[in-house]
Design a protein around this motif. Structure first.
Motif, short mmCIF file in Angstrom:
data_model
loop_
_atom_site.label_atom_id
_atom_site.label_comp_id
_atom_site.label_asym_id
_atom_site.label_seq_id
_atom_site.Cartn_x
_atom_site.Cartn_y
_atom_site.Cartn_z
N GLY A 108 0.76 -1.10 0.04
CA GLY A 108 0.13 -0.22 0.02
C GLY A 108 0.99 1.28 -0.08
O GLY A 108 0.63 2.29 -0.91
N LYS A 109 1.93 1.18 0.79
CA LYS A 109 2.90 2.36 0.79
C LYS A 109 3.44 2.43 -0.45
O LYS A 109 3.88 3.77 -0.99
N ALA A 110 4.04 1.32 -1.21
CA ALA A 110 4.61 1.47 -2.41
C ALA A 110 3.52 2.10 -3.64
O ALA A 110 4.06 2.91 -4.27
N SER A 111 2.28 1.55 -3.57
CA SER A 111 1.35 2.32 -4.32
C SER A 111 1.40 3.76 -4.23
O SER A 111 1.14 4.39 -5.05
N GLU A 112 1.23 4.21 -3.01
CA GLU A 112 0.90 5.52 -2.49
C GLU A 112 2.33 6.61 -3.27
O GLU A 112 2.01 7.62 -3.82
N GLU A 113 3.48 5.76 -3.05
CA GLU A 113 4.64 6.49 -3.58
C GLU A 113 4.56 6.54 -5.01
O GLU A 113 5.02 7.74 -5.54
N LEU A 114 4.14 5.77 -5.91
CA LEU A 114 4.09 5.75 -7.38
C LEU A 114 3.17 6.68 -7.64
O LEU A 114 3.01 7.42 -8.60
#
Length: 205
Positions: A108-114
């Motif tokens: 979820g954190k990786a998705s938000e960063e992208l």
């Protein structure tokens, strides 16, 4: 004669009065301040316009390799989150569910960063997993309990091994600094996921 003299005197007084008022206007501090404020407002308007123009966010277009990596990473994270939600519902082993919870959090954190990066890179992220990731989701459909846990954890090992290779490549060869930074930051997280998946997959389901 007296009348003429009186008229001339009045005319002279009026001229003197008018001149005095003109001089007062020049020397009046309130008039001077108003002019200064007016000029300042004009200058501020120009300055504000410059600030607005300069604050426009510049965008860049990623080359094909960086773009493909970012799109695939976004799709992979979405798939990981969907499969983890399936594990929370259909799995039975508590360690598997704890692993799934970690997947939801970290991916979820990786998705938000992208998502935060995308507007500055002229990048349109996928709204659902790509076909190559959808087939992994479909593989888990219909499974429950121990059968689900075993299949899910075996897939997590293989998926994270493949992800680490992709992220290592992007970490070393991505041309865009933001893409390279994202890949580099995610590598330790993916390695931790792989270690956990390998340990859990060895236990009896």
């Amino acid at each position: 004669m007296k009348l003429q003299s009186l008229s001339l005197s009045l005319l002279g007084a009026l001229i003197i009065c008018a001149c005095g008022q003109a001089d007062n206007a020049k020397n009046d501090p309130n008039t001077s301040d108003a002019t200064t404020v007016d000029n300042a407002m004009r200058n501020d308007t120009g300055a504000t316009s410059n600030i607005t123009n300069n604050s426009a966010t510049a965008t860049v277009t990623l080359d094909s390799m960086d773009q493909n990596f970012a799109l695939k990473a976004a799709s992979g994270s979405m798939a990981e989150i969907q499969m983890a939600n399936m594990a929370m519902q259909n799995g039975s082993n508590e360690r598997v569910k704890a692993f799934a919870s970690m997947m939801i959090r970290d991916h979820g954190k990786a998705s938000e960063e992208l998502k935060a990066m995308a507007p500055t890179k002229s990048l349109t992220l996928p709204t659902q997993p790509m076909p190559e990731h959808m087939k992994h989701i479909d593989m888990l459909k219909g499974k429950t309990g121990a059968a689900f846990d075993k299949t899910y954890m075996q897939h997590m090992v293989m998926a994270h091994q493949a992800d680490i290779k992709e992220f290592q490549k992007a970490s070393g060869s991505a041309k865009d600094s933001s893409v390279k930074g994202f890949a580099t930051r995610q590598l330790p997280v993916l390695r931790m996921h792989l270690d956990s998946a390998q340990a859990i997959s060895k236990i009896k389901m």
